[in-house]
Design a protein around this motif. Sequence first.
Motif, PDB file in Angstrom:
ATOM      1  N   GLU A 238       1.218  -0.779   0.285  1.00 37.64           N
ATOM      2  CA  GLU A 238      -0.637   0.681  -0.027  1.00 37.64           C
ATOM      3  C   GLU A 238       0.831   1.229   0.196  1.00 37.64           C
ATOM      4  OE1 GLU A 238      -3.703   1.955   2.656  1.00 37.64           O
ATOM      5  OE2 GLU A 238      -2.768   0.216   3.632  1.00 37.64           O
ATOM      6  N   MET A 239       0.767   2.008  -0.341  1.00 34.81           N
ATOM      7  CA  MET A 239       1.270   3.752  -1.017  1.00 34.81           C
ATOM      8  C   MET A 239       0.952   4.359  -0.148  1.00 34.81           C
ATOM      9  SD  MET A 239       1.680   3.261  -5.255  1.00 34.81           S
ATOM     10  CE  MET A 239       0.557   2.031  -5.474  1.00 34.81           C
ATOM     11  N   ALA A 240       0.279   4.285   1.201  1.00 30.95           N
ATOM     12  CA  ALA A 240       0.237   5.370   2.095  1.00 30.95           C
ATOM     13  C   ALA A 240       1.507   6.303   2.606  1.00 30.95           C
ATOM     14  CB  ALA A 240       0.788   4.844   3.189  1.00 30.95           C
ATOM     15  N   ARG A 241       1.335   7.639   3.248  1.00 27.88           N
ATOM     16  CA  ARG A 241       1.611   8.577   3.711  1.00 27.88           C
ATOM     17  C   ARG A 241       3.140   8.198   3.960  1.00 27.88           C
ATOM     18  NH1 ARG A 241      -3.638  12.381   6.142  1.00 27.88           N
ATOM     19  NH2 ARG A 241      -5.227  12.340   3.831  1.00 27.88           N
ATOM     20  N   ASN A 242       3.204   7.452   5.000  1.00 29.80           N
ATOM     21  CA  ASN A 242       4.276   7.409   5.490  1.00 29.80           C
ATOM     22  C   ASN A 242       5.400   6.681   4.790  1.00 29.80           C
ATOM     23  OD1 ASN A 242       2.894   4.860   5.896  1.00 29.80           O
ATOM     24  ND2 ASN A 242       3.183   4.946   7.672  1.00 29.80           N
ATOM     25  N   GLY A 243       5.426   6.244   3.341  1.00 28.22           N
ATOM     26  CA  GLY A 243       5.989   5.154   2.461  1.00 28.22           C
ATOM     27  C   GLY A 243       4.969   4.437   2.292  1.00 28.22           C
ATOM     28  N   VAL A 244       5.695   3.080   1.923  1.00 36.73           N
ATOM     29  CA  VAL A 244       5.119   2.026   1.378  1.00 36.73           C
ATOM     30  C   VAL A 244       4.815   0.659   2.153  1.00 36.73           C
ATOM     31  CG1 VAL A 244       5.009   0.301   0.120  1.00 36.73           C
ATOM     32  CG2 VAL A 244       5.932   2.018  -0.745  1.00 36.73           C
ATOM     33  N   VAL A 245       3.285   0.491   2.300  1.00 37.25           N
ATOM     34  CA  VAL A 245       3.742  -0.430   4.011  1.00 37.25           C
ATOM     35  C   VAL A 245       3.161  -1.738   3.108  1.00 37.25           C
ATOM     36  CG1 VAL A 245       3.281   0.841   5.557  1.00 37.25           C
ATOM     37  CG2 VAL A 245       1.236   0.415   4.272  1.00 37.25           C
ATOM     38  N   SER A 246       3.000  -3.198   4.025  1.00 39.48           N
ATOM     39  CA  SER A 246       2.906  -4.309   3.212  1.00 39.48           C
ATOM     40  C   SER A 246       2.474  -4.758   4.323  1.00 39.48           C
ATOM     41  CB  SER A 246       4.458  -5.009   3.204  1.00 39.48           C
ATOM     42  OG  SER A 246       5.452  -5.610   4.077  1.00 39.48           O
ATOM     43  N   ARG A 247       1.963  -6.434   4.213  1.00 40.70           N
ATOM     44  CA  ARG A 247       0.326  -6.996   4.607  1.00 40.70           C
ATOM     45  C   ARG A 247       0.043  -8.430   3.997  1.00 40.70           C
ATOM     46  NH1 ARG A 247      -5.404  -5.194   5.183  1.00 40.70           N
ATOM     47  NH2 ARG A 247      -5.542  -3.887   3.950  1.00 40.70           N
ATOM     48  N   GLN A 248      -0.579  -9.231   4.257  1.00 39.35           N
ATOM     49  CA  GLN A 248      -0.605 -10.515   3.817  1.00 39.35           C
ATOM     50  C   GLN A 248      -1.861 -10.339   5.134  1.00 39.35           C
ATOM     51  OE1 GLN A 248       3.406 -12.094   5.437  1.00 39.35           O
ATOM     52  NE2 GLN A 248       2.991 -12.768   3.513  1.00 39.35           N
ATOM     53  N   LEU A 249      -2.926 -11.140   3.887  1.00 41.66           N
ATOM     54  CA  LEU A 249      -4.457 -11.607   4.462  1.00 41.66           C
ATOM     55  C   LEU A 249      -4.818 -13.411   3.936  1.00 41.66           C
ATOM     56  CD1 LEU A 249      -6.285  -7.950   3.583  1.00 41.66           C
ATOM     57  CD2 LEU A 249      -5.861  -9.009   5.384  1.00 41.66           C
ATOM     58  N   PRO A 250      -4.872 -14.148   4.627  1.00 34.18           N
ATOM     59  CA  PRO A 250      -5.548 -15.434   4.474  1.00 34.18           C
ATOM     60  C   PRO A 250      -6.724 -15.096   3.677  1.00 34.18           C
ATOM     61  CG  PRO A 250      -5.776 -14.769   6.951  1.00 34.18           C
ATOM     62  CD  PRO A 250      -4.718 -14.001   6.293  1.00 34.18           C
ATOM     63  N   TYR A 251      -6.945 -16.400   3.191  1.00 34.26           N
ATOM     64  CA  TYR A 251      -7.871 -16.652   2.530  1.00 34.26           C
ATOM     65  C   TYR A 251      -9.304 -17.330   3.092  1.00 34.26           C
ATOM     66  CZ  TYR A 251      -6.195 -16.915  -2.289  1.00 34.26           C
ATOM     67  OH  TYR A 251      -4.775 -16.428  -3.131  1.00 34.26           O
ATOM     68  N   PRO A 252     -10.105 -16.369   3.740  1.00 38.40           N
ATOM     69  CA  PRO A 252     -11.345 -16.516   4.511  1.00 38.40           C
ATOM     70  C   PRO A 252     -11.864 -18.248   4.847  1.00 38.40           C
ATOM     71  CG  PRO A 252     -12.471 -15.174   3.781  1.00 38.40           C
ATOM     72  CD  PRO A 252     -10.892 -15.223   2.932  1.00 38.40           C
ATOM     73  N   ALA A 253     -12.666 -18.458   5.578  1.00 39.70           N
ATOM     74  CA  ALA A 253     -12.098 -19.747   5.345  1.00 39.70           C
ATOM     75  C   ALA A 253     -14.222 -20.438   4.739  1.00 39.70           C
ATOM     76  CB  ALA A 253     -13.018 -20.070   6.937  1.00 39.70           C
ATOM     77  N   SER A 254     -14.919 -18.978   4.647  1.00 39.11           N
ATOM     78  CA  SER A 254     -16.102 -18.865   4.057  1.00 39.11           C
ATOM     79  C   SER A 254     -15.595 -19.072   2.511  1.00 39.11           C
ATOM     80  CB  SER A 254     -16.371 -17.420   4.053  1.00 39.11           C
ATOM     81  OG  SER A 254     -15.491 -16.534   4.016  1.00 39.11           O
ATOM     82  N   LEU A 255     -14.551 -19.066   1.841  1.00 41.60           N
ATOM     83  CA  LEU A 255     -14.653 -18.898   0.638  1.00 41.60           C
ATOM     84  C   LEU A 255     -14.059 -20.415   0.788  1.00 41.60           C
ATOM     85  CD1 LEU A 255     -11.504 -16.425  -0.469  1.00 41.60           C
ATOM     86  CD2 LEU A 255     -14.001 -16.203  -0.904  1.00 41.60           C
ATOM     87  N   PRO A 256     -14.371 -21.314  -0.758  1.00 43.72           N
ATOM     88  CA  PRO A 256     -14.628 -22.332  -1.547  1.00 43.72           C
ATOM     89  C   PRO A 256     -12.644 -22.805  -1.402  1.00 43.72           C
ATOM     90  CG  PRO A 256     -15.771 -21.164  -2.781  1.00 43.72           C
ATOM     91  CD  PRO A 256     -15.044 -20.502  -2.218  1.00 43.72           C
ATOM     92  N   PRO A 257     -12.435 -23.741  -0.215  1.00 48.32           N
ATOM     93  CA  PRO A 257     -11.222 -24.507  -0.259  1.00 48.32           C
ATOM     94  C   PRO A 257     -10.528 -24.771  -1.308  1.00 48.32           C
ATOM     95  CG  PRO A 257     -12.125 -26.236   0.593  1.00 48.32           C
ATOM     96  CD  PRO A 257     -13.553 -24.779   0.069  1.00 48.32           C
ATOM     97  N   GLY A 258      -9.671 -24.956  -1.193  1.00 45.02           N
ATOM     98  CA  GLY A 258      -8.231 -26.000  -2.288  1.00 45.02           C
ATOM     99  C   GLY A 258      -7.670 -25.400  -3.387  1.00 45.02           C
ATOM    100  N   ARG A 259      -8.552 -23.775  -2.955  1.00 42.86           N
ATOM    101  CA  ARG A 259      -8.393 -23.081  -4.530  1.00 42.86           C
ATOM    102  C   ARG A 259      -7.884 -21.349  -4.723  1.00 42.86           C
ATOM    103  NH1 ARG A 259     -14.199 -22.473  -7.244  1.00 42.86           N
ATOM    104  NH2 ARG A 259     -15.310 -24.155  -6.375  1.00 42.86           N
TER     105      ARG A 259
END
Length: 406
Positions: A238-259
């Motif tokens: 993300e291009m934020a005001r204080n520079g570029v920040v990073s993060r990771q988001l897992p696929y939630p359990a509500s999504l079909p598994p194995g994809r």
Amino acid sequence: MRRLLAIEMVLCGMSCATSDAHGPAIEHRTQAAGTAQAFRLVVADAKAAALKIFDLENGQLLAALPLASPARLHAGASGRYAYAVQPEADEVAVIDTGIELGSHGDHADIKISTPALLSSRLRGLRPSHLTHDNVRVAVFFDGDGTAQIFNEQDFVAGRMERIQRAETGVKHHGVAVPVARRLAVTVPPAGEGLPDAIELRSEDTPKPHRIECPSLHGEAATSRFAVFGCADGIAIFEMARNGVVSRQLPYPASLPPGRMIRRMTGATGFTFVAGDFGADGMVIVDPSAADGDFQFIALPARRMDFNLHPESGDRLFVVIEDGTLLSINPLTGTTEAQTRVTERYAMDQSTVRPRIASIGPYVAVSDPRTGEVAILDATTLAERQRIKVEGVPSNLLAIGGDGVSH
């Protein structure tokens, strides 16, 4: 979805082109005194080393241009230029589409000219992914794991000495993405396979920032975010005001598994991205939300191609294996229109299948079997015309807009 309706201001987009038009001026449609519009479709052949450019309103052939090998098409940084990525020929060519849009705050200027294949060429082993921000273009070369990055105006002007190079050290199927004044580039795996991480590099930082992303495949830039598809979720810069920040988001359990997401696309000014999710699913992700706000859309059959309208972002077009084109509202996940545009296609790897492009009031679908491209109304999906392209039309790129003509 909670936050998808928020539209964010983005720098330039397709209205940043500033160089003079190439070639002689051609006749264009005038809407009112001093205003004009033009929309064009670039069509690449799946078998022949050539591409054709058509007027989207009347189907007129504007140019037939030779290439070194069959190509995949990509839009450039300004919206004026198209890039023909030719892995079999180890080169990338650039095409001036002949439509230049320049922003002046309260209005846009438009200049219209004849399309042309420019002399600039980018050469390297098996070019693959091409990405851009509003100024820079980055091309990754799978054959040696390098990336070439350049200011678009330098490249079209032939200033090749200004091209920058980024090395990964190992050939792999990777990608490089301009992020602010930095470069996000994939990290090759220890053995064979897809990348397993991304490095954010800059000239003033000796040690690049690394974010894990196993089996990375698929990326999209939208608003202030660069998003990557991983086996276990998504990685975000993300291009934020204080520079570029990073993060990771897992696929939630509500999504079909194995994809996993393997391809993504975004739209100008919107925070969300649309991605594939299995053979018969799509997913909408909002990278500005703390949890990504993932929304799964089940398709009635296996998907052949998809396209998010690049300007409005409110229409997700998907063509499924029986030749039906769906217009899906990505904010609600509901199908708002559908129509049959081709016959059924086989889903094996050897079959050249239909592809989609959209711009303004148009959505185009190629039909490789018949040698045609269907042009439909982007809102209603009513068919406007069929362009007889001949050959095996496959990859499409739509460009254009309207503005004041001086």
